[in-house]
Design a protein around this motif. Structure first.
Motif, mmCIF file in Angstrom:
data_model
loop_
_atom_site.group_PDB
_atom_site.id
_atom_site.type_symbol
_atom_site.label_atom_id
_atom_site.label_comp_id
_atom_site.label_asym_id
_atom_site.label_seq_id
_atom_site.Cartn_x
_atom_site.Cartn_y
_atom_site.Cartn_z
ATOM 1 N N ILE A 11 2.206 16.315 4.699
ATOM 2 C CA ILE A 11 2.638 16.636 6.098
ATOM 3 C C ILE A 11 2.707 17.737 5.900
ATOM 4 C CG2 ILE A 11 3.336 13.536 6.288
ATOM 5 C CD1 ILE A 11 5.924 14.912 5.046
ATOM 6 N N ARG A 12 2.466 17.917 7.875
ATOM 7 C CA ARG A 12 3.268 18.873 8.338
ATOM 8 C C ARG A 12 4.434 18.971 8.635
ATOM 9 N NH1 ARG A 12 -0.220 22.506 11.513
ATOM 10 N NH2 ARG A 12 -2.061 21.245 11.861
ATOM 11 N N THR A 13 5.030 19.734 8.210
ATOM 12 C CA THR A 13 6.874 19.875 8.270
ATOM 13 C C THR A 13 7.429 20.949 9.157
ATOM 14 O OG1 THR A 13 6.678 19.950 6.466
ATOM 15 C CG2 THR A 13 6.908 17.878 6.378
ATOM 16 N N GLY A 14 6.940 21.795 9.145
ATOM 17 C CA GLY A 14 7.484 23.339 9.862
ATOM 18 C C GLY A 14 8.016 24.210 8.798
ATOM 19 N N LYS A 15 9.330 23.301 7.710
ATOM 20 C CA LYS A 15 10.159 23.876 6.938
ATOM 21 C C LYS A 15 10.222 22.775 5.505
ATOM 22 C CE LYS A 15 14.565 22.491 8.912
ATOM 23 N NZ LYS A 15 14.543 21.483 9.577
ATOM 24 N N ALA A 16 10.053 23.072 4.889
ATOM 25 C CA ALA A 16 10.495 22.230 3.142
ATOM 26 C C ALA A 16 11.579 20.839 3.745
ATOM 27 C CB ALA A 16 11.310 22.980 2.436
ATOM 28 N N VAL A 17 11.149 20.049 3.023
ATOM 29 C CA VAL A 17 11.927 18.814 3.472
ATOM 30 C C VAL A 17 12.154 18.321 1.869
ATOM 31 C CG1 VAL A 17 11.564 16.641 4.001
ATOM 32 C CG2 VAL A 17 10.567 17.639 4.761
ATOM 33 N N GLU A 18 13.359 18.571 2.040
ATOM 34 C CA GLU A 18 14.500 18.414 0.520
ATOM 35 C C GLU A 18 13.695 17.446 -0.446
ATOM 36 O OE1 GLU A 18 15.733 21.250 -1.074
ATOM 37 O OE2 GLU A 18 15.097 22.729 0.813
ATOM 38 N N ASN A 19 15.005 16.286 0.250
ATOM 39 C CA ASN A 19 15.455 15.126 -0.358
ATOM 40 C C ASN A 19 13.614 13.699 -0.323
ATOM 41 O OD1 ASN A 19 14.852 14.755 2.383
ATOM 42 N ND2 ASN A 19 16.767 13.203 2.585
ATOM 43 N N MET A 41 0.911 -1.100 -0.741
ATOM 44 C CA MET A 41 -0.077 -0.378 -0.054
ATOM 45 C C MET A 41 1.013 1.116 0.395
ATOM 46 S SD MET A 41 -3.200 0.676 2.621
ATOM 47 C CE MET A 41 -2.097 1.193 4.217
ATOM 48 N N ILE A 42 0.423 1.944 -0.664
ATOM 49 C CA ILE A 42 1.228 3.227 -1.514
ATOM 50 C C ILE A 42 1.675 4.313 0.348
ATOM 51 C CG2 ILE A 42 1.673 5.765 -1.756
ATOM 52 C CD1 ILE A 42 0.580 4.303 -4.097
ATOM 53 N N LYS A 43 0.668 4.624 1.494
ATOM 54 C CA LYS A 43 1.081 4.518 2.658
ATOM 55 C C LYS A 43 2.082 4.221 3.094
ATOM 56 C CE LYS A 43 -1.818 7.841 5.977
ATOM 57 N NZ LYS A 43 -3.187 7.506 6.236
ATOM 58 N N LYS A 44 1.758 3.380 3.527
ATOM 59 C CA LYS A 44 2.643 2.208 4.517
ATOM 60 C C LYS A 44 4.458 2.379 4.091
ATOM 61 C CE LYS A 44 -0.040 -1.437 6.089
ATOM 62 N NZ LYS A 44 -1.238 -2.729 6.124
ATOM 63 N N ASP A 45 4.350 2.355 2.616
ATOM 64 C CA ASP A 45 5.611 2.297 1.916
ATOM 65 C C ASP A 45 6.387 4.480 2.582
ATOM 66 O OD1 ASP A 45 5.102 0.158 1.165
ATOM 67 O OD2 ASP A 45 4.994 0.106 -1.166
ATOM 68 N N LEU A 46 5.269 5.124 2.157
ATOM 69 C CA LEU A 46 5.635 5.635 1.789
ATOM 70 C C LEU A 46 6.374 6.620 3.416
ATOM 71 C CD1 LEU A 46 6.228 9.220 0.756
ATOM 72 C CD2 LEU A 46 3.795 9.711 1.248
ATOM 73 N N GLU A 47 4.964 6.042 4.570
ATOM 74 C CA GLU A 47 4.886 6.479 6.235
ATOM 75 C C GLU A 47 6.667 5.595 6.421
ATOM 76 O OE1 GLU A 47 0.818 6.873 8.272
ATOM 77 O OE2 GLU A 47 1.549 4.716 7.263
ATOM 78 N N LYS A 48 6.782 4.475 6.074
ATOM 79 C CA LYS A 48 8.080 3.617 6.081
ATOM 80 C C LYS A 48 9.563 4.672 5.728
ATOM 81 C CE LYS A 48 10.040 -0.472 5.173
ATOM 82 N NZ LYS A 48 10.110 -1.778 3.533
ATOM 83 N N TRP A 49 9.192 5.013 4.523
ATOM 84 C CA TRP A 49 10.371 5.782 4.017
ATOM 85 C C TRP A 49 10.498 6.460 4.836
ATOM 86 C CZ3 TRP A 49 11.830 10.357 2.494
ATOM 87 C CH2 TRP A 49 12.575 10.251 1.482
ATOM 88 N N LEU A 50 9.617 8.235 5.691
ATOM 89 C CA LEU A 50 9.488 8.455 6.315
ATOM 90 C C LEU A 50 10.522 8.721 8.061
ATOM 91 C CD1 LEU A 50 6.030 11.015 5.550
ATOM 92 C CD2 LEU A 50 7.989 11.429 4.862
ATOM 93 N N ASN A 51 9.997 7.396 7.857
ATOM 94 C CA ASN A 51 10.140 6.892 9.343
ATOM 95 C C ASN A 51 11.715 6.547 9.251
ATOM 96 O OD1 ASN A 51 8.599 7.119 11.419
ATOM 97 N ND2 ASN A 51 7.975 4.738 11.165
ATOM 98 N N GLU A 52 12.016 5.615 8.442
ATOM 99 C CA GLU A 52 13.945 6.070 7.756
ATOM 100 C C GLU A 52 14.318 6.910 7.747
ATOM 101 O OE1 GLU A 52 12.960 1.180 5.613
ATOM 102 O OE2 GLU A 52 13.646 3.280 4.685
ATOM 103 N N ASN A 53 13.580 8.456 7.188
ATOM 104 C CA ASN A 53 14.041 9.127 7.582
ATOM 105 C C ASN A 53 13.946 10.639 8.401
ATOM 106 O OD1 ASN A 53 16.300 9.682 4.529
ATOM 107 N ND2 ASN A 53 14.332 8.121 4.204
ATOM 108 N N LYS A 54 13.522 9.338 9.731
ATOM 109 C CA LYS A 54 13.332 10.469 10.282
ATOM 110 C C LYS A 54 11.997 12.355 10.373
ATOM 111 C CE LYS A 54 17.053 8.855 12.559
ATOM 112 N NZ LYS A 54 16.910 7.241 12.080
ATOM 113 N N ILE A 55 11.243 11.504 9.788
ATOM 114 C CA ILE A 55 9.789 12.349 9.500
ATOM 115 C C ILE A 55 8.830 11.283 10.448
ATOM 116 C CG2 ILE A 55 8.842 13.478 8.271
ATOM 117 C CD1 ILE A 55 10.680 13.949 6.050
#
Ligand code: ARG
Length: 526
Positions: free
Chosen positions: A32-40, A1-15
């Motif tokens: 996603i609420r990030t406060g500032k732009a997320v680059e990568n 599922m896309i959402k799970k894959d995305l969440e997993k990737w974000l988690n690995e990148n500390k978001i």
């Protein structure tokens, strides 16, 4: 599922922020609420582009991934993955539960429709599901009914209809206002029934037979089959054991001859009345015990009207006090009201479902095709069910015939009609559906493509929130996006025919899968 894959990737990148769908499509597929732009963020193959705006990072998904996900929907692989969610878990759902000798009311209809949809949703998610129809076939009302039958019944019980029984029950109440002795007599008869008196038991059994016949007719019409119908009377010989457990745990005490359980934050629950008869509450406690011993469920769901919220909380809390561990949830559905005020009922009687169904059939005749009885029924029942399902179960719902049957509004017929429209398009084409990541899409086509993958998320969310409305609203949204596309573009004979067939075919498949979850039929032509 896309959402799970995305969440997993974000988690690995500390978001660790929550991923959500923005309310407007022009803000991307997720935000996603990030406060500032997320680059990568684009450094994976799910995300195509991102944009930072007002504290949120908006995310557009890669089209090839979207297409890949969309193609999977409904396949065996898809079903298998979906089942991973609940594999090894068991739930029991308590729903419908009409009362013997009373007509199947519109509240029981809600419980039946919502309960069955929740059952279907958990089942597709891999849970082992057990439906139990906790029929109201025991209680003091049978004492009243027996008195009324004996005093005013004009024919043999076995010849009575459920309406006759209901009328007798209503008559008992109006007579009892004038004559207090009637209530004593009723209590006495119920006590006889609990002590297995032959005459009382025979009359009770006849009332059951009359009622079950009527209920089965309704379930047949609704296309609902509930795994078990144990009913309250099933627990008669199972209540002593529960009282014993309550005594062992020291949570039950005597009060003015009755036996009660006290709680810190709510009124006490009565387990046994001062005249020794058992209660609805105690039967429910025996029911929990039986369900645990029989099915060992992780979760027990009660689809009961909000007017029994306190009762449910008492049952759940007592279970906890007894050390019982399943998770409990009461869906606590709201009331149904007519558009013009309260449900107007004859002499305080409940609204009869059969009247509602007759009226729905009459309305459905105007829109169902070919004067085909089966289709008329599918439209009528679909309309009634969808009206129960497309709103948060907790809210009161307004019953407005115009909306229930509307071909344009948020209704069952609207979804059935959109499905049939898709089928009609598909049947006219000689070509094969096809699309790729490079296919150029018009805005309305793209909007539609970006709806499909959400289906899976919505099924999971519906289960988590115990709300089939999540699926119902999604289907409406999907149908709207399809119809916006359909209003603007031709499909057959166009250069873009193949991609449009793809969009049409996927819309139809999801509508059918989704409506099936909601217990609503589709038809190829309408
Ligand atoms: N028969 C009850 C009624 O009509 C509903 C029963 C709900 N289920 C339960 N386990 N108490 O109000």
């Amino acid at each position: 599922m896309i959402k799970k894959d995305l969440e997993k990737w974000l988690n690995e990148n500390k978001i660790e922020e929550k991923v959500e769908h923005p309310s407007i499509t022009k803000f991307g597929d997720y935000a996603i609420r990030t406060g500032k732009a997320v680059e990568n963020l684009t450094k994976n193959d799910i995300v195509e582009k991102t944009e930072f705006m007002a504290g949120f990072t908006n995310i557009w998904l890669n089209k090839s991934i979207l297409i890949e996900e969309t193609e999977k929907i409904g396949t065996e692989e898809w079903s298998k993955n979906l089942k991973e969610n609940g594999i090894g878990k068991t739930m029991v759902i308590d729903y419908s539960a009409p009362n013997i000798a009373k007509p199947f009311g519109i509240g029981h209809l809600r419980s039946t429709n919502i309960g069955q949809a929740i059952y279907n949703i958990y089942q597709i998610l891999g849970w082992k599901c057990i439906g139990d129809n906790h029929l109201g076939d025991w209680g003091t009302q049978f004492g009243k009914l027996i008195v009324a039958i004996k005093k005013w019944g004009e024919k043999a019980v076995e010849e009575m209809t459920i309406e006759d029984l209901e009328n007798l029950y209503v008559k008992f109440h109006s007579e009892a206002e004038k004559d207090e002795k009637l209530d004593d007599e009723a209590r006495e008869w119920f006590s006889k029934l609990e002590n297995k008196d032959l005459e009382a038991t025979e009359m009770w059994q006849k009332c059951i037979d009359i009622s079950i016949k009527e209920f089965d007719k309704i379930y047949g019409l609704l296309g609902v089959r509930i795994d078990y119908a144990l009913g309250e009377s099933f627990y008669l010989d199972k209540m002593d054991a529960v009282v014993k457990l309550m005594e062992d745990k020291n949570i039950i005490r005597e009060s003015e001859g009755a036996k009660i359980i006290e709680f810190k934050t709510m009124p006490p629950a009565m387990a046994i009345k001062s005249n020794g008869t058992t209660t609805y509450f105690l039967r429910d406690m025996a029911t929990v015990k039986y369900r645990m011993e029989t099915w060992n469920p992780d979760l027990i769901i009660y689809e009961i009207g909000a007017d029994q919220e306190l009762h449910c909380r008492q049952v759940f809390e007592t279970s906890k006090m007894l050390g019982w561990t399943p998770q409990f949830y009461n869906v606590a559905h709201g009331m149904i009201r007519w558009k013009d005020g309260k449900f107007s009922t004859r002499k305080g009687q409940t609204i009869h479902l059969s009247e509602v169904i007759d009226k729905a059939m009459e309305e459905a005749k105007k829109i169902a095709p070919d004067n085909d009885e089966k289709k008329i029924k599918a439209v009528a029942i679909g309309a009634i069910k969808f009206n129960d399902l497309n709103q948060d179960p907790k809210k009161d719902i307004i019953f407005d015939w115009e909306k229930v049957m509307s071909m344009e509004g948020n209704s069952g017929p609207y979804l059935q009609y959109t499905y049939a429209r898709c089928q009609s398009v598909l049947s006219k084409s000689q070509k094969n559906a096809g699309i790729s990541g490079e296919t150029k899409l018009e805005l309305e086509e793209e909007n539609l493509l970006r709806e499909f993958y959400k289906f899976e998320e919505k099924i999971i969310e519906a289960a988590e929130r115990f709300s089939p409305a999540v699926v119902a609203e999604y289907l409406i949204n999907l149908a709207r996006k399809y119809n916006e596309f359909y209003a603007k573009f031709r499909v057959i004979g166009e250069e873009a025919e193949e991609q449009r067939l793809f969009l049409t075919e996927r819309t139809a498949s999801i509508l059918k899968l989704g409506l099936t979850l909601l217990g609503i039929e589709t038809m190829e032509k309408m």
